[in-house]
Motif scaffolding. Sequence first.
Motif, PDB file in Angstrom:
ATOM      1  N   MET A   1      41.795  28.194  50.304  1.00 22.19           N
ATOM      2  CA  MET A   1      40.907  29.345  50.207  1.00 22.19           C
ATOM      3  C   MET A   1      41.619  30.652  50.548  1.00 22.19           C
ATOM      4  O   MET A   1      41.033  31.731  50.426  1.00 22.19           O
ATOM      5  N   ASN A   2      42.876  30.568  50.974  1.00 24.82           N
ATOM      6  CA  ASN A   2      43.609  31.754  51.428  1.00 24.82           C
ATOM      7  C   ASN A   2      44.336  32.463  50.297  1.00 24.82           C
ATOM      8  O   ASN A   2      44.817  33.584  50.475  1.00 24.82           O
ATOM      9  N   THR A   3      44.441  31.812  49.139  1.00 27.87           N
ATOM     10  CA  THR A   3      45.245  32.391  48.056  1.00 27.87           C
ATOM     11  C   THR A   3      44.654  33.701  47.555  1.00 27.87           C
ATOM     12  O   THR A   3      45.381  34.654  47.259  1.00 27.87           O
ATOM     13  N   MET A   4      43.321  33.773  47.437  1.00 31.97           N
ATOM     14  CA  MET A   4      42.677  34.992  46.933  1.00 31.97           C
ATOM     15  C   MET A   4      42.853  36.148  47.910  1.00 31.97           C
ATOM     16  O   MET A   4      43.196  37.276  47.517  1.00 31.97           O
ATOM     17  N   LYS A   5      42.635  35.896  49.206  1.00 30.43           N
ATOM     18  CA  LYS A   5      42.774  36.971  50.200  1.00 30.43           C
ATOM     19  C   LYS A   5      44.194  37.534  50.183  1.00 30.43           C
ATOM     20  O   LYS A   5      44.405  38.755  50.277  1.00 30.43           O
ATOM     21  N   ALA A   6      45.179  36.643  50.071  1.00 23.50           N
ATOM     22  CA  ALA A   6      46.577  37.075  50.144  1.00 23.50           C
ATOM     23  C   ALA A   6      46.957  37.930  48.942  1.00 23.50           C
ATOM     24  O   ALA A   6      47.612  38.973  49.085  1.00 23.50           O
ATOM     25  N   VAL A   7      46.575  37.504  47.741  1.00 28.20           N
ATOM     26  CA  VAL A   7      46.960  38.275  46.557  1.00 28.20           C
ATOM     27  C   VAL A   7      46.237  39.616  46.525  1.00 28.20           C
ATOM     28  O   VAL A   7      46.796  40.632  46.075  1.00 28.20           O
ATOM     29  N   GLN A   8      44.992  39.665  47.039  1.00 23.55           N
ATOM     30  CA  GLN A   8      44.285  40.937  47.116  1.00 23.55           C
ATOM     31  C   GLN A   8      44.965  41.881  48.104  1.00 23.55           C
ATOM     32  O   GLN A   8      45.098  43.087  47.855  1.00 23.55           O
ATOM     33  N   ARG A   9      45.411  41.334  49.231  1.00 21.71           N
ATOM     34  CA  ARG A   9      46.112  42.157  50.221  1.00 21.71           C
ATOM     35  C   ARG A   9      47.420  42.695  49.646  1.00 21.71           C
ATOM     36  O   ARG A   9      47.771  43.860  49.874  1.00 21.71           O
ATOM     37  N   ALA A  10      48.130  41.858  48.884  1.00 23.65           N
ATOM     38  CA  ALA A  10      49.396  42.301  48.285  1.00 23.65           C
ATOM     39  C   ALA A  10      49.156  43.468  47.332  1.00 23.65           C
ATOM     40  O   ALA A  10      49.898  44.463  47.329  1.00 23.65           O
ATOM     41  N   CYS A  11      48.114  43.369  46.520  1.00 26.33           N
ATOM     42  CA  CYS A  11      47.828  44.444  45.568  1.00 26.33           C
ATOM     43  C   CYS A  11      47.339  45.707  46.275  1.00 26.33           C
ATOM     44  O   CYS A  11      47.615  46.832  45.840  1.00 26.33           O
ATOM     45  N   GLU A  12      46.609  45.538  47.370  1.00 29.78           N
ATOM     46  CA  GLU A  12      46.206  46.697  48.163  1.00 29.78           C
ATOM     47  C   GLU A  12      47.436  47.426  48.692  1.00 29.78           C
ATOM     48  O   GLU A  12      47.502  48.661  48.670  1.00 29.78           O
ATOM     49  N   LEU A  13      48.427  46.679  49.154  1.00 22.70           N
ATOM     50  CA  LEU A  13      49.651  47.292  49.661  1.00 22.70           C
ATOM     51  C   LEU A  13      50.436  47.972  48.547  1.00 22.70           C
ATOM     52  O   LEU A  13      51.080  49.007  48.778  1.00 22.70           O
ATOM     53  N   VAL A  14      50.411  47.394  47.347  1.00 24.15           N
ATOM     54  CA  VAL A  14      51.082  48.035  46.210  1.00 24.15           C
ATOM     55  C   VAL A  14      50.514  49.432  45.997  1.00 24.15           C
ATOM     56  O   VAL A  14      51.255  50.413  45.814  1.00 24.15           O
ATOM     57  N   GLU A  15      49.194  49.543  46.019  1.00 25.02           N
ATOM     58  CA  GLU A  15      48.583  50.855  45.836  1.00 25.02           C
ATOM     59  C   GLU A  15      48.833  51.759  47.030  1.00 25.02           C
ATOM     60  O   GLU A  15      49.083  52.959  46.876  1.00 25.02           O
ATOM     61  N   LEU A  16      48.808  51.210  48.234  1.00 26.15           N
ATOM     62  CA  LEU A  16      49.043  52.006  49.438  1.00 26.15           C
ATOM     63  C   LEU A  16      50.444  52.590  49.443  1.00 26.15           C
ATOM     64  O   LEU A  16      50.651  53.739  49.843  1.00 26.15           O
ATOM     65  N   LEU A  17      51.437  51.822  48.966  1.00 24.27           N
ATOM     66  CA  LEU A  17      52.828  52.260  48.957  1.00 24.27           C
ATOM     67  C   LEU A  17      53.179  53.034  47.695  1.00 24.27           C
ATOM     68  O   LEU A  17      54.307  53.531  47.570  1.00 24.27           O
ATOM     69  N   GLY A  18      52.237  53.116  46.744  1.00 26.54           N
ATOM     70  CA  GLY A  18      52.534  53.798  45.486  1.00 26.54           C
ATOM     71  C   GLY A  18      53.597  53.072  44.691  1.00 26.54           C
ATOM     72  O   GLY A  18      54.394  53.698  43.983  1.00 26.54           O
ATOM     73  N   ALA A  19      53.600  51.745  44.789  1.00 28.32           N
ATOM     74  CA  ALA A  19      54.654  50.951  44.144  1.00 28.32           C
ATOM     75  C   ALA A  19      54.290  50.517  42.735  1.00 28.32           C
ATOM     76  O   ALA A  19      55.090  49.856  42.059  1.00 28.32           O
ATOM     77  N   GLY A  20      53.081  50.843  42.263  1.00 25.07           N
ATOM     78  CA  GLY A  20      52.694  50.455  40.915  1.00 25.07           C
ATOM     79  C   GLY A  20      51.201  50.589  40.719  1.00 25.07           C
ATOM     80  O   GLY A  20      50.459  51.044  41.605  1.00 25.07           O
ATOM     81  N   GLU A  21      50.752  50.179  39.522  1.00 20.14           N
ATOM     82  CA  GLU A  21      49.336  50.231  39.168  1.00 20.14           C
ATOM     83  C   GLU A  21      48.828  48.815  38.964  1.00 20.14           C
ATOM     84  O   GLU A  21      49.410  48.040  38.199  1.00 20.14           O
ATOM     85  N   VAL A  22      47.743  48.462  39.663  1.00 15.95           N
ATOM     86  CA  VAL A  22      47.213  47.107  39.626  1.00 15.95           C
ATOM     87  C   VAL A  22      46.255  46.962  38.449  1.00 15.95           C
ATOM     88  O   VAL A  22      45.259  47.704  38.344  1.00 15.95           O
ATOM     89  N   VAL A  23      46.568  46.026  37.563  1.00  9.70           N
ATOM     90  CA  VAL A  23      45.702  45.748  36.417  1.00  9.70           C
ATOM     91  C   VAL A  23      44.433  45.068  36.914  1.00  9.70           C
ATOM     92  O   VAL A  23      44.474  44.210  37.808  1.00  9.70           O
ATOM     93  N   ASP A  24      43.303  45.441  36.347  1.00  6.77           N
ATOM     94  CA  ASP A  24      42.032  44.867  36.778  1.00  6.77           C
ATOM     95  C   ASP A  24      41.982  43.367  36.487  1.00  6.77           C
ATOM     96  O   ASP A  24      42.570  42.878  35.506  1.00  6.77           O
ATOM     97  N   GLY A  25      41.241  42.647  37.342  1.00  5.05           N
ATOM     98  CA  GLY A  25      41.019  41.224  37.119  1.00  5.05           C
ATOM     99  C   GLY A  25      41.992  40.354  37.879  1.00  5.05           C
ATOM    100  O   GLY A  25      43.116  40.757  38.217  1.00  5.05           O
TER     101      GLY A  25
END
Length: 898
Positions: A480-504
């Motif tokens: 059940m942890n896989t979804m939380k982890a990938v969401q956190r990774a994408c949040e950090l991508v946006e926080l660091l300005g490292a890219g644009e997260v595709v929806d979905g």
Amino acid sequence: MKLSRKWLNEFVDIGPVSDRDFAEAMTLSGSKVEVTEVLNESLKNVVAGRIVKMERHPDSDHMWICQLDVGEAEPTQIVTGAWNIHEGDLVPVARHKSLLPGGVKIEKGKLRGVVSNGMLCSLKELNLTAEHDYPYAVIKPAALLNDYHPLDKDKPSIPADVQPGHKIYGKVVAARVTGVSSEDGIVWACALDTGSGMAAASTDCANIHAGDMVAYDTGKNHICTLSDLHADQKEFPHCIADGIFVLHEDGVKPGDDMAAVIGADDHVVEFEITPNRPDCLSVIGLAREASATFGKPLKLHTPEIKGCGGSIADYVDIEIEDGDLCPRYTARLVKNVKIGPSPAWMRERLRNSGVRPINNIVDITNYVMLEYGQPMHAFDFSCVEGGKIVVRTAREGETIQTLDGNERKLTPNMLCICDEHKPVCVAGVMGGANSEIIGDTAMVLFESANFNGASVRRTAVALNMRTEASARYEKGLDPMNTMKAVQRACELVELLGAGEVVDGVMDVIAKDAYPTTVKLEPEKVNGLLGTDVPEEEMRRILLSLGFELDGDTILVPSWRSDVEHYSDIAEEVARFYGYNNIPNTLNAGMNEHRGFSPVQKAEIAVGALCRTAGYNEIITYSFISPTYYDKIDLPKDSPLRDSLKILNPLGEDTSIMRTTTLPSMLEILTRNYNFRNKAVKLYELGRTYFAKNDGSGMANEPKVLSLGAYGPDMDFFALKGTVELVLEGLRITGVRYEAEKANPSYHPGRCAKVFCGDRLLGVLGQVHPHVAANYGVDCELYAAELRFDALYESIGPEPVYQPLPKFPAVTRDIAVVCDQTVTVGALEDCIRRGAKGLLKEVSLFDIYTGAGIPAGKKSVAFNLTLRSDDRNLTAEEADADVKSILDLLKAELGAVLR
């Protein structure tokens, strides 16, 4: 698991608790602390300082005298040989009586007559690197002509009196720097005197100062580096990519403690995490434990992603072929990726947790793994052919080059992440070099998956690869942890300005995970623990750990796969109720006193007898290297080479189970010999291992008593005396010795087999000189190998008291002449059998060859003690016994009275 307490405070504020109290409380609640470390203990009295004035040293061609503002009323003076600093730079200053990593102490002194009140620090001196810790601090040096030292003094490439305008080559001329300025400390604007006029050039070379002579490319308006000139570093000894760490951190001012600036104002706690608690291999997992331990609220964060539109389904498809090996695979896509360094706060947290920063995308995956305990992988999506991820086992003959640069041969039982044509990752272990994140990566696919722990462990062992990811996966992670982890990774991508997260999100669940439930039974829990914990307290403890309660039904959280039974619930209650609060009680059952078994008594007796003889006990590993058999000269066709092989050996040196204890004993003797111990006597009662013939794969494990010794007082007879002592102590009678010449590990003339009747007890003798040479020993080694099961079966009856003899003994000395090939043992055995019941003792007192004895013969003399238990012996009776003995000696061995 290394835990940064600064990071922990983000999830649970436990207040001003000392490291000692924190470690003790966490250990008592079940999270064992191994080490606590205060990072700034090795960095004392080092502050940030701004250079307010620089002037060249009057007695040096490369030193600078710097005046620095360190937050005090007056500047402090420091002399340095670094060339990459300028007025206005903010640098680390190790002041008088400061301490640097590695125990380096700095004190004020004089450099060529000028007072220096400390030292300016480089990254290396702070135990940091530019590559991983402060990428902006990489130093690029210009080629300074005033630092030129020709390799051949008779053939200089640049004249010693070079002047502005002097041609170096092509359009490159010498130019004098008349002024240097910079707005950001990264790019420097230089005013240059080219001899024919003035020029202005910008450069990122930080070692340029007014008055320096540089090589100026007039065609490119470029100040040359060593590589531009194709110059050897030795020609410009001070133009090096090393120097003082120039700070560009926001909010840093003169006088600030450098420990806080570089993130070393942290306390790191290292935990020993047991295999059943993989959830504690994360900051959140340990925060949950700390929250329950200290009774403080747990503050969890729900990731929020803005997204940039589009749909991941338009880009990627995911297929799982075996749901047992991969129950869940979750992925998100990031486009317009900007690879660069991570921010300082992320690099500090990774570094303090024992992880090396790489770049923002890789650092995000490592950060999430540490925070959530969920390993992640980032693929360069342009390398995923067909835009499809297939989770499958490898096909026969497939290979992959992993991120460490090694080519790995895959087998069909190894789970891989593949595109439509090839593997791009070894699932749960390491990614492939064919999908590595590099500088021009534009699209990244984040993988957050759940893999079968046993499968990952087998793959990691087979490939000899143990990674942070595999160490977590093999313990069994929360699907059940896989979804939380990938969401956190994408949040950090946006926080660091490292890219644009595709929806979905692509979330493929190949195997459903059902929650575990356990009934809350307070009576049984208290009965198991011997406590009287109230039910309300039990419920409070369980709720604080994330368990849910529905009446008497406990819903076990998905991350606690170790909880399945009421006894597991009892353990949770005991941990937080406090083991120290559980009263000490006597066992309510009946205890039956039992002594040692006969076999154990025999083992104890053997050890005592060996120690009586001056031998010290050793314990060696039962697994050895196959090369040990070669060292003891064991024949290639010897059945002793048929050893059981270990499926998961620690290495080749410990890959098989031993069939003989001799190599283990010789290894220890050799070690003592190499340590220059002059005399050594050792014994071991250890096991050997032989495969059973019933096809079970199990082993027979007979014990062997091994003796080993060397020294000035050691010879064959001394060793034989020790063996006799052991046998006599075990009341073993009827012992005989036979010369043994066929054992390749022993000296053919100083080796004997030991028998009790027809039962072989073992072998003893001098180790063959060639075998000793194989071990690098140039003295005589002695060893004995006695089968413990044979010794045990030969033990005599318990001694019964016999009264002292009432009648005197009669002694007779006999000397017989026999062939030199006849052993003393054979003569003694014949003497005992030839007597008519009156013989009590036989002792050898002489062996003679020489004058009066025929060639090929020897004279052997024995003392015989004869006695009757019920009468005085007459001379005739004694002579009759002696005659019977002599007759048998002559008949069987050809031995005649001398």
